[in-house]
Design a protein around this motif. Structure first.
Motif, short mmCIF file in Angstrom:
data_model
loop_
_atom_site.label_atom_id
_atom_site.label_comp_id
_atom_site.label_asym_id
_atom_site.label_seq_id
_atom_site.Cartn_x
_atom_site.Cartn_y
_atom_site.Cartn_z
N VAL A 167 69.94 2.54 4.34
CA VAL A 167 69.88 1.95 3.00
C VAL A 167 70.51 2.90 1.98
N ASN A 168 70.22 4.19 2.11
CA ASN A 168 70.82 5.18 1.21
C ASN A 168 72.35 5.18 1.33
N ALA A 169 72.84 5.04 2.55
CA ALA A 169 74.29 5.00 2.76
C ALA A 169 74.90 3.78 2.07
N LEU A 170 74.20 2.65 2.12
CA LEU A 170 74.71 1.45 1.45
C LEU A 170 74.71 1.62 -0.07
N TYR A 171 73.64 2.23 -0.61
CA TYR A 171 73.61 2.50 -2.05
C TYR A 171 74.74 3.44 -2.47
N PHE A 172 74.98 4.47 -1.68
CA PHE A 172 76.07 5.38 -1.97
C PHE A 172 77.41 4.64 -1.93
N GLY A 173 77.53 3.70 -0.99
CA GLY A 173 78.75 2.91 -0.89
C GLY A 173 79.01 2.07 -2.13
N VAL A 174 77.93 1.53 -2.71
CA VAL A 174 78.08 0.74 -3.94
C VAL A 174 78.61 1.62 -5.06
N ARG B 226 83.97 -0.29 5.81
CA ARG B 226 83.71 1.01 6.43
C ARG B 226 82.27 1.46 6.20
N ARG B 227 81.77 1.26 4.98
CA ARG B 227 80.41 1.70 4.65
C ARG B 227 79.37 0.88 5.42
N VAL B 228 79.59 -0.42 5.57
CA VAL B 228 78.66 -1.27 6.31
C VAL B 228 78.63 -0.85 7.78
N ALA B 229 79.78 -0.54 8.35
CA ALA B 229 79.84 -0.08 9.74
C ALA B 229 79.08 1.23 9.90
N GLN B 230 79.27 2.15 8.96
CA GLN B 230 78.55 3.43 9.02
C GLN B 230 77.05 3.22 8.89
N ALA B 231 76.65 2.35 7.99
CA ALA B 231 75.23 2.08 7.78
C ALA B 231 74.61 1.47 9.03
N GLY B 232 75.37 0.63 9.72
CA GLY B 232 74.88 0.05 10.97
C GLY B 232 74.62 1.10 12.03
N GLU B 233 75.51 2.08 12.11
CA GLU B 233 75.31 3.17 13.07
C GLU B 233 74.11 4.04 12.68
N ILE B 234 73.99 4.33 11.40
CA ILE B 234 72.90 5.17 10.93
C ILE B 234 71.56 4.46 11.11
N LEU C 73 91.76 -5.24 -2.30
CA LEU C 73 91.80 -5.07 -0.85
C LEU C 73 91.20 -3.74 -0.42
N ALA C 74 91.54 -2.67 -1.14
CA ALA C 74 90.99 -1.35 -0.81
C ALA C 74 89.48 -1.33 -1.01
N ASN C 75 89.01 -2.02 -2.03
CA ASN C 75 87.58 -2.10 -2.29
C ASN C 75 86.86 -2.77 -1.12
N THR C 76 87.44 -3.82 -0.58
CA THR C 76 86.85 -4.50 0.57
C THR C 76 86.89 -3.63 1.81
N LEU C 77 87.97 -2.87 2.00
CA LEU C 77 88.03 -1.96 3.14
C LEU C 77 86.97 -0.87 3.04
N LEU C 78 86.73 -0.37 1.82
CA LEU C 78 85.66 0.61 1.63
C LEU C 78 84.30 0.01 1.98
#
Length: 116
Positions: free
Chosen positions: A64-71, A47-55, A39-44
């Protein structure tokens, strides 16, 4: 993302019930811990997808870099959390890993639902 979390929660409860049935009360905490990691993994991820959308509004490459960092962040989180549970807390591995894996099936269930 909410539907994935709901499915994961239901799968986690099923994993806890099965673990408890077969291994007794001692399997409750490890099973809950494994499901909580999923569950925590999905919440992370959410959050990362929402941040990447804003960026992405200002810089698609940074998005794209934010998504890679999220992985990488999620991978490290899962490794550390599983290591902590299995090594430091000495939780039983079968209910912990079993419930974690079952909870992760929510992604596959959502993927097949969207394809149909």
């Amino acid at each position: 993302m909410r539907s994935i979390l709901i499915i994961q929660f239901i799968l986690m409860l099923a994993g806890v019930a099965v673990s408890s049935h077969y291994q007794g009360e001692a399997a409750l905490l490890p099973a809950l811990y494994g499901g909580a990691i999923a569950l925590a993994n999905t919440l992370l991820l959410s959050r990362r997808v929402a941040q990447a959308g804003e960026i992405a509004k200002t810089s698609p490459q940074q998005s794209v870099n934010a998504l890679y960092f999220g992985v990488v962040q999620r991978f490290v989180f899962v490794l550390v959390a599983l290591g902590l549970g299995l090594g430091y807390l000495k939780l039983s591995p079968v209910p912990l890993l079993g419930t974690f894996m079952v909870s992760q099936l929510a992604y596959m269930l959502m993927g097949t639902r969207q394809v149909e």
